[in-house]
Scaffold this motif. Sequence first.
Motif, PDB file in Angstrom:
ATOM      1  N   MET A  51     -56.711  -0.746 -62.118  1.00 54.94           N
ATOM      2  CA  MET A  51     -55.536  -0.370 -61.341  1.00 54.94           C
ATOM      3  C   MET A  51     -55.915  -0.348 -59.856  1.00 54.94           C
ATOM      4  O   MET A  51     -57.003   0.097 -59.485  1.00 54.94           O
ATOM      5  N   MET A  52     -55.014  -0.840 -59.005  1.00 54.43           N
ATOM      6  CA  MET A  52     -55.229  -0.828 -57.556  1.00 54.43           C
ATOM      7  C   MET A  52     -53.911  -0.557 -56.858  1.00 54.43           C
ATOM      8  O   MET A  52     -52.835  -0.844 -57.410  1.00 54.43           O
ATOM      9  N   ASP A  53     -54.008  -0.032 -55.634  1.00 56.61           N
ATOM     10  CA  ASP A  53     -52.792   0.131 -54.840  1.00 56.61           C
ATOM     11  C   ASP A  53     -52.672  -0.975 -53.789  1.00 56.61           C
ATOM     12  O   ASP A  53     -51.923  -0.858 -52.827  1.00 56.61           O
ATOM     13  N   HIS A  54     -53.417  -2.068 -53.990  1.00 59.39           N
ATOM     14  CA  HIS A  54     -53.401  -3.194 -53.059  1.00 59.39           C
ATOM     15  C   HIS A  54     -53.573  -4.476 -53.865  1.00 59.39           C
ATOM     16  O   HIS A  54     -53.720  -4.441 -55.093  1.00 59.39           O
ATOM     17  N   THR A  55     -53.573  -5.591 -53.180  1.00 60.87           N
ATOM     18  CA  THR A  55     -53.614  -6.882 -53.883  1.00 60.87           C
ATOM     19  C   THR A  55     -55.018  -7.260 -54.346  1.00 60.87           C
ATOM     20  O   THR A  55     -55.170  -8.039 -55.285  1.00 60.87           O
ATOM     21  N   GLY A  56     -56.057  -6.758 -53.658  1.00 60.64           N
ATOM     22  CA  GLY A  56     -57.430  -7.122 -54.005  1.00 60.64           C
ATOM     23  C   GLY A  56     -57.846  -8.479 -53.494  1.00 60.64           C
ATOM     24  O   GLY A  56     -58.925  -8.974 -53.823  1.00 60.64           O
TER      25      GLY A  56
END
Length: 550
Positions: free
Chosen positions: A313-318
Amino acid sequence: MNDVNAPDAHSPSRWSHWRGLGGWNFYFLLKFALLWFGYLNFHALTNLVFLAWLIFPLPSLRLHRLRQLISLPIGFALLWHDTWLPGWESLLSQGNQLAGFSPNYLLDLLNRFINWQMVGAMFVMLVIYLFVSQWIRITVLVSLLLLWLNIVNLAGPAFSLLPGSSTTPPVVLKTSTPAGAVPTALDDTAPPTSANLTAWLNRFYEHERQRNTHFPTTLPADSQPFDILVINVCSLAWSDIDYAQLRSHPLWKHFDILLNNFNGATGYSGPAGIRLLRASCGQTSHSDLYKPTQESCYLFDNLAKLGFKEQLMMDHTGVFGNYLQELRDFGDIQAPLMSQAGISPELTSFDGSPVFNDGQLMQRWLDDRLKSSEPRTATFYNLIPLHDGTRERGSTQTAPWTPRAQVLFDQLDTFLNNLEKSGRRVMVLVVPEHGAALKGDKMQMSGLRDIPSPDITHVPVGIKFVGMKAPHQEQALAVETPTSLLAISELVSRVVDGQVFNAPNINMSVLTQNLPQTPVVSENDNAVVIMYQGKPWIRLNGGDWVPYPN
């Protein structure tokens, strides 16, 4: 008969063409001033050679002018070499990432890079130099002072021109350990010469290669299902929390265990994520992070073998810095990225990409777990709202760090409260990547993390067991011994059977007893910082070790 090859008695000698340093005097005086205040990693012999090159007598005025032109790029390169700024190799390796920064963020960095007070002081120095040089031969004074610095430097590769000796920065990791906790091979009683510090670092990595966490091959029949949630926060160190005066935030009261002397070992996100995903083996050098390693080193692989479903899970695109791909390639986490559809963008990252609302993301994770029949999951969650250069939606200016941290802490606090109410059994680990470098220091400006200083790598790690039958202690158990990522893996391995959630009483002191201790060694691509004899030392670009300036 006259000798035609004899020198003309009336022609001037080659050795009479001494012209002095001219404007280069100010160049060296400026360096002496910066060295005095601790802003230079001064290379005395190299500067002496450069001075000799500048004053070597040349009979031809044309050759003298040509030398001046050639010396300009040499002088600039030497000044850069004498500073604590990133080396050319680092700049080249980071070139693609710099190209991804938004124009507004680049302007913000440039403005921070220029110290206007220092520019004013340089102007005053220039005026004084031009005035005094009318009566005093400055070249003689500069040459004598540089000779003296070289004589002083004969005592060792590192020296300080400061009025007082270098001291440990105010926020450092404690190095006192119980007897026998640190192997004899890592004894730090030898004098801190460059050779001894390099030998100590080599022994450290050799010792770390022998360490790993032993996970069970199978779970016992009476094991209890639970979830593991690793919250990997970008840009959060103890120094930042103190700078923003957020130690009293309710978030810190949630945890059962606080690793107060935890070293994140790096100053950048990609290496930090890889180190955390490889936490089941001892600490490696920066270069070894990008080489194959044993399968048993991968923390989430070890959990997957025991039935924990991997989640990401991330709060950005990576996308920036190829972060997500690096996690897959070198951290071996192959789980699909949890959907961000329907999650509101909360901020804008330094590269112009959205940063999604972490409160909504964490609530989605909890809702999914409440609906799912999957008994065990292990989730790696990376979040970046505190990263340097992050701004409010629609704004072109970097948002202040403290309000962003306040919002994130509130979101984490709310999530942990909701998690408690849900009845889920979850081991929550908050493990920051590195600090935000809010304060900056004499080596690098605020926001720059090319050098992994103690202020940047000394991060707060909290562990919370949600859903235990046993009552929680009123205060978190503080672990003060020096720990790093191997301690995270060890703690997870000790509770992987889930019995910690079913026991009527839990002694956190017993649970954390004899956690693996790790001396403080932090490394980026071209910089290594170690704690030796209670003080930080730094090596840049493979050069000599010098005390970290305060």
